[in-house]
Scaffold this motif. Structure first.
Motif, PDB file in Angstrom:
ATOM      1  N   LEU A 166       0.820  -1.206   0.000  1.00 32.79           N
ATOM      2  CA  LEU A 166       0.000   0.000   0.000  1.00 32.79           C
ATOM      3  C   LEU A 166       0.857   1.259   0.000  1.00 32.79           C
ATOM      4  CD1 LEU A 166      -2.682  -1.184   2.555  1.00 32.79           C
ATOM      5  CD2 LEU A 166      -3.218  -0.358   0.257  1.00 32.79           C
ATOM      6  N   ALA A 167       1.956   1.214   0.758  1.00 29.04           N
ATOM      7  CA  ALA A 167       2.821   2.386   0.885  1.00 29.04           C
ATOM      8  C   ALA A 167       3.782   2.544  -0.280  1.00 29.04           C
ATOM      9  CB  ALA A 167       3.610   2.293   2.188  1.00 29.04           C
ATOM     10  N   GLY A 168       3.869   1.509  -1.132  1.00 30.51           N
ATOM     11  CA  GLY A 168       4.803   1.569  -2.240  1.00 30.51           C
ATOM     12  C   GLY A 168       6.234   1.314  -1.836  1.00 30.51           C
ATOM     13  N   ASP A 169       6.462   0.726  -0.670  1.00 30.60           N
ATOM     14  CA  ASP A 169       7.820   0.468  -0.195  1.00 30.60           C
ATOM     15  C   ASP A 169       8.467  -0.649  -0.997  1.00 30.60           C
ATOM     16  OD1 ASP A 169       7.432   2.388   1.686  1.00 30.60           O
ATOM     17  OD2 ASP A 169       7.172   1.016   3.382  1.00 30.60           O
ATOM     18  N   GLY A 170       9.562  -0.333  -1.664  1.00 30.75           N
ATOM     19  CA  GLY A 170      10.316  -1.349  -2.386  1.00 30.75           C
ATOM     20  C   GLY A 170       9.749  -1.709  -3.736  1.00 30.75           C
ATOM     21  N   VAL A 171       8.720  -0.985  -4.209  1.00 42.75           N
ATOM     22  CA  VAL A 171       8.152  -1.267  -5.529  1.00 42.75           C
ATOM     23  C   VAL A 171       8.067   0.023  -6.321  1.00 42.75           C
ATOM     24  CG1 VAL A 171       6.838  -3.289  -4.790  1.00 42.75           C
ATOM     25  CG2 VAL A 171       5.787  -1.034  -4.654  1.00 42.75           C
ATOM     26  N   LEU A 218       5.700   0.966  -8.276  1.00 40.30           N
ATOM     27  CA  LEU A 218       4.336   1.383  -8.605  1.00 40.30           C
ATOM     28  C   LEU A 218       3.835   2.526  -7.735  1.00 40.30           C
ATOM     29  CD1 LEU A 218       2.768  -2.135  -9.155  1.00 40.30           C
ATOM     30  CD2 LEU A 218       3.797  -0.615 -10.837  1.00 40.30           C
ATOM     31  N   GLY A 219       4.506   2.774  -6.622  1.00 39.51           N
ATOM     32  CA  GLY A 219       4.146   3.912  -5.793  1.00 39.51           C
ATOM     33  C   GLY A 219       3.034   3.639  -4.799  1.00 39.51           C
ATOM     34  N   GLU A 220       2.769   4.625  -3.964  1.00 38.63           N
ATOM     35  CA  GLU A 220       1.766   4.530  -2.909  1.00 38.63           C
ATOM     36  C   GLU A 220       0.370   4.483  -3.512  1.00 38.63           C
ATOM     37  OE1 GLU A 220       0.472   7.016   1.136  1.00 38.63           O
ATOM     38  OE2 GLU A 220       2.112   7.695  -0.145  1.00 38.63           O
ATOM     39  N   ARG A 221      -0.511   3.701  -2.882  1.00 35.16           N
ATOM     40  CA  ARG A 221      -1.896   3.590  -3.346  1.00 35.16           C
ATOM     41  C   ARG A 221      -2.834   4.276  -2.367  1.00 35.16           C
ATOM     42  NH1 ARG A 221      -0.194   3.003  -7.880  1.00 35.16           N
ATOM     43  NH2 ARG A 221      -2.378   3.436  -8.334  1.00 35.16           N
ATOM     44  N   ALA A 222      -3.906   4.853  -2.890  1.00 38.02           N
ATOM     45  CA  ALA A 222      -4.907   5.502  -2.049  1.00 38.02           C
ATOM     46  C   ALA A 222      -5.989   4.540  -1.593  1.00 38.02           C
ATOM     47  CB  ALA A 222      -5.541   6.671  -2.799  1.00 38.02           C
ATOM     48  N   ILE A 223      -6.086   3.373  -2.234  1.00 39.73           N
ATOM     49  CA  ILE A 223      -7.064   2.376  -1.843  1.00 39.73           C
ATOM     50  C   ILE A 223      -6.844   1.992  -0.375  1.00 39.73           C
ATOM     51  CG2 ILE A 223      -5.621   0.468  -2.660  1.00 39.73           C
ATOM     52  CD1 ILE A 223      -8.168  -0.970  -3.511  1.00 39.73           C
ATOM     53  N   ASP A 224      -7.929   1.763   0.345  1.00 39.83           N
ATOM     54  CA  ASP A 224      -7.859   1.526   1.790  1.00 39.83           C
ATOM     55  C   ASP A 224      -8.092   0.055   2.096  1.00 39.83           C
ATOM     56  OD1 ASP A 224      -7.737   1.996   4.521  1.00 39.83           O
ATOM     57  OD2 ASP A 224      -9.847   2.515   4.678  1.00 39.83           O
ATOM     58  N   ALA A 225      -7.186  -0.548   2.849  1.00 36.18           N
ATOM     59  CA  ALA A 225      -7.309  -1.955   3.235  1.00 36.18           C
ATOM     60  C   ALA A 225      -7.769  -2.075   4.682  1.00 36.18           C
ATOM     61  CB  ALA A 225      -5.972  -2.668   3.083  1.00 36.18           C
ATOM     62  N   VAL A 226      -8.750  -2.933   4.898  1.00 37.47           N
ATOM     63  CA  VAL A 226      -9.075  -3.394   6.243  1.00 37.47           C
ATOM     64  C   VAL A 226      -8.426  -4.761   6.359  1.00 37.47           C
ATOM     65  CG1 VAL A 226     -10.920  -3.962   7.858  1.00 37.47           C
ATOM     66  CG2 VAL A 226     -11.234  -2.100   6.215  1.00 37.47           C
ATOM     67  N   ALA A 227      -7.260  -4.808   6.989  1.00 37.98           N
ATOM     68  CA  ALA A 227      -6.423  -6.008   6.993  1.00 37.98           C
ATOM     69  C   ALA A 227      -6.777  -6.894   8.179  1.00 37.98           C
ATOM     70  CB  ALA A 227      -4.954  -5.625   7.052  1.00 37.98           C
ATOM     71  N   LEU A 228      -7.322  -8.072   7.883  1.00 37.79           N
ATOM     72  CA  LEU A 228      -7.604  -9.059   8.913  1.00 37.79           C
ATOM     73  C   LEU A 228      -6.519 -10.125   8.828  1.00 37.79           C
ATOM     74  CD1 LEU A 228     -11.481  -9.482   8.693  1.00 37.79           C
ATOM     75  CD2 LEU A 228     -10.133  -7.702   9.789  1.00 37.79           C
ATOM     76  N   GLY A 229      -5.640 -10.148   9.822  1.00 32.11           N
ATOM     77  CA  GLY A 229      -4.537 -11.095   9.815  1.00 32.11           C
ATOM     78  C   GLY A 229      -4.996 -12.509  10.102  1.00 32.11           C
ATOM     79  N   ARG A 230      -4.128 -13.464   9.759  1.00 28.15           N
ATOM     80  CA  ARG A 230      -4.414 -14.877   9.986  1.00 28.15           C
ATOM     81  C   ARG A 230      -3.166 -15.570  10.497  1.00 28.15           C
ATOM     82  NH1 ARG A 230      -6.995 -17.423   4.686  1.00 28.15           N
ATOM     83  NH2 ARG A 230      -7.190 -19.191   6.090  1.00 28.15           N
ATOM     84  N   ASP A 231      -3.344 -16.807  10.912  1.00 25.82           N
ATOM     85  CA  ASP A 231      -2.245 -17.743  11.196  1.00 25.82           C
ATOM     86  C   ASP A 231      -1.507 -17.497  12.509  1.00 25.82           C
ATOM     87  OD1 ASP A 231      -2.826 -18.713   8.629  1.00 25.82           O
ATOM     88  OD2 ASP A 231      -1.299 -17.451   7.701  1.00 25.82           O
ATOM     89  N   ASP A 232      -1.800 -16.394  13.209  1.00 29.26           N
ATOM     90  CA  ASP A 232      -1.040 -16.087  14.421  1.00 29.26           C
ATOM     91  C   ASP A 232      -1.847 -15.102  15.260  1.00 29.26           C
ATOM     92  OD1 ASP A 232       0.723 -15.346  16.385  1.00 29.26           O
ATOM     93  OD2 ASP A 232       2.267 -14.584  15.028  1.00 29.26           O
ATOM     94  N   PRO A 233      -2.211 -15.467  16.502  1.00 28.48           N
ATOM     95  CA  PRO A 233      -2.978 -14.529  17.335  1.00 28.48           C
ATOM     96  C   PRO A 233      -2.271 -13.195  17.550  1.00 28.48           C
ATOM     97  CG  PRO A 233      -3.005 -16.728  18.299  1.00 28.48           C
ATOM     98  CD  PRO A 233      -2.017 -16.769  17.171  1.00 28.48           C
ATOM     99  N   ASP A 234      -0.918 -13.197  17.500  1.00 29.63           N
ATOM    100  CA  ASP A 234      -0.173 -11.955  17.705  1.00 29.63           C
ATOM    101  C   ASP A 234      -0.392 -10.958  16.572  1.00 29.63           C
ATOM    102  OD1 ASP A 234       0.854 -12.893  20.080  1.00 29.63           O
ATOM    103  OD2 ASP A 234       2.701 -13.648  19.180  1.00 29.63           O
ATOM    104  N   VAL A 235      -1.006 -11.400  15.485  1.00 34.38           N
ATOM    105  CA  VAL A 235      -1.227 -10.517  14.348  1.00 34.38           C
ATOM    106  C   VAL A 235      -2.146  -9.358  14.710  1.00 34.38           C
ATOM    107  CG1 VAL A 235      -3.290 -11.598  13.344  1.00 34.38           C
ATOM    108  CG2 VAL A 235      -1.548 -10.636  11.833  1.00 34.38           C
ATOM    109  N   LEU A 236      -2.933  -9.493  15.778  1.00 34.23           N
ATOM    110  CA  LEU A 236      -3.827  -8.413  16.185  1.00 34.23           C
ATOM    111  C   LEU A 236      -3.061  -7.157  16.583  1.00 34.23           C
ATOM    112  CD1 LEU A 236      -6.542 -10.346  18.223  1.00 34.23           C
ATOM    113  CD2 LEU A 236      -6.802  -9.260  15.991  1.00 34.23           C
ATOM    114  N   SER A 237      -1.774  -7.293  16.858  1.00 32.15           N
ATOM    115  CA  SER A 237      -0.977  -6.118  17.215  1.00 32.15           C
ATOM    116  C   SER A 237      -0.760  -5.197  16.026  1.00 32.15           C
ATOM    117  CB  SER A 237       0.381  -6.554  17.792  1.00 32.15           C
ATOM    118  OG  SER A 237       1.144  -7.240  16.795  1.00 32.15           O
ATOM    119  N   VAL A 238      -0.887  -5.731  14.797  1.00 30.63           N
ATOM    120  CA  VAL A 238      -0.650  -4.917  13.600  1.00 30.63           C
ATOM    121  C   VAL A 238      -1.840  -4.898  12.650  1.00 30.63           C
ATOM    122  CG1 VAL A 238       1.846  -5.255  13.685  1.00 30.63           C
ATOM    123  CG2 VAL A 238       0.441  -6.857  12.379  1.00 30.63           C
ATOM    124  N   ALA A 239      -2.815  -5.777  12.844  1.00 30.18           N
ATOM    125  CA  ALA A 239      -3.937  -5.904  11.914  1.00 30.18           C
ATOM    126  C   ALA A 239      -5.176  -5.217  12.454  1.00 30.18           C
ATOM    127  CB  ALA A 239      -4.232  -7.375  11.640  1.00 30.18           C
TER     128      ALA A 239
END
Length: 354
Positions: A126-131, A133-154
């Motif tokens: 989304l931020a265009g880091d390392g690509v 194509l650049g930063e995108r304005a589209i908004d993600a509601v990121a629901l993490g998976r595979d690890d309960p600790d993901v709630l710290s960033v998702a």
């Protein structure tokens, strides 16, 4: 700024000739009056269920069953994700984000595999880091998976399905954190629907095999459902009873795995509308305001005070010219070639692609 044309106002998408006035990323007012031009202005789409990490493997796995394709932990998708580098995943997702943005999607709800690193890869895309194509304005509601600790960033947790693991603890954690909890249910069969509903999720995904008892529970609890009919057809699990679901609860549309289908809300709307034979306005709500309601966002509708996420179509394109019912034409025949402008957060985006 302002946009002029035929404006589809409110949740009924009433066609009004006039202009939408925008300031500070918000719709300030709708002014009725004669205008020049044939633009049609509608809310930007909300894609309520995606897996865009699959962008590294489009059209992989032809002929495989649902489990062989996507079941954790060793479905083809998961093996390919594990073998891809962070940079490869970020670059592939960034291209998908650009496509989604240019075809009118302003918000998407992503079930992001890979735990904390998976969510971080999405944020980098989304931020265009390392690509390039650049930063995108589209908004993600990121629901993490595979690890309960993901709630710290998702923004919440997207569970694979009640048969795959015990999600009681992570459900309690999302509730305590005030974050979203969504879960796949009823995709392969009906056996996991009641256990999924027992978790009291914020929304369910798929519900292909919903039975009468499940429809009653949905109505009693008001649990929203996201349907992904093109994906369900590709994986040969059947198609969701969209009309029955819509009679009982809020239904939104998602495009699901990028490896199986393009993340085009135009294509999803057309397929759902013709499959379920629902009124066009109901299907357009599924692609806009209903998904926004699930995500907890103030968008998906053109009215004062809503976020200025807007899609402008050329009503005089060869595809749309002569339409007697513009809402029906948008739902059943519009496509990427009809897009003349996308405005997200009150600013035009994607000039390089539209």
């Amino acid at each position: 700024m302002h946009l002029e044309g035929t404006v589809l106002v409110g949740t009924e998408f009433e066609p009004v000739e006039g202009r939408v006035v925008v300031a500070d990323g918000e719709i300030v007012r709708i002014e009725e009056g004669p205008v020049d031009g044939d633009d049609v202005i509608l809310p930007a789409f909300v894609n309520a269920h995606t897996h865009i990490g699959d962008s590294i493997a489009k059209e992989a796995g032809e002929g495989l069953s649902l489990d062989d394709l996507v079941a954790p932990p060793d479905g083809l998708k998961h093996r390919l994700l594990r073998s891809a580098s962070h940079e490869e995943k970020v670059a592939a997702m960034a291209r998908t984000l650009r496509y989604m943005e240019s075809t009118g999607t302003g918000t998407f709800i992503e079930f992001r595999e890979g735990g904390v690193p998976g969510v971080e890869a999405l944020r980098d895309a989304l931020a265009g880091d390392g690509v390039a194509l650049g930063e995108r304005a589209i908004d993600a509601v990121a629901l993490g998976r595979d690890d309960p600790d993901v709630l710290s960033v998702a923004d919440g947790y997207g569970a694979s399905g009640a048969r795959d693991a015990d999600f009681d603890a992570v459900r309690a954690d999302t509730r305590e954190a005030g974050k979203l909890f969504g879960i796949h249910a009823g995709e392969r069969d009906a056996d996991d629907i009641n256990p999924a509903m027992d978790l009291e999720p914020d929304f369910l995904v798929h519900m292909v095999h919903a039975e009468a008892i499940h429809l009653d529970r949905l109505e009693d609890r008001g649990t929203p459902v996201v349907v992904c009919p093109r994906s369900n057809l590709v994986t040969n699990v059947g198609v969701p009873p969209i009309r029955d679901l819509a009679e009982r609860t809020t239904v939104a549309l998602g495009t699901d795995n990028v490896m199986l289908d393009s993340p085009s809300m135009f294509r999803e709307m057309e397929f759902a509308a013709k499959l379920a034979d629902l009124p066009a306005r109901e299907v357009l709500r599924m692609a806009t305001v209903n998904g926004a309601a699930i995500a907890g966002e103030n968008r998906g509708v053109i009215e004062p005070g809503a976020d200025a996420d807007l899609l402008v179509l050329d009503g005089d394109s060869d595809n749309l010219a002569g339409a007697r019912d513009i809402v029906r034409a948008i739902v059943r025949r519009a496509g990427a070639a009809d897009v003349s402008r996308v405005v997200l957060g009150g600013e035009p985006v994607g000039k390089e692609t539209i």
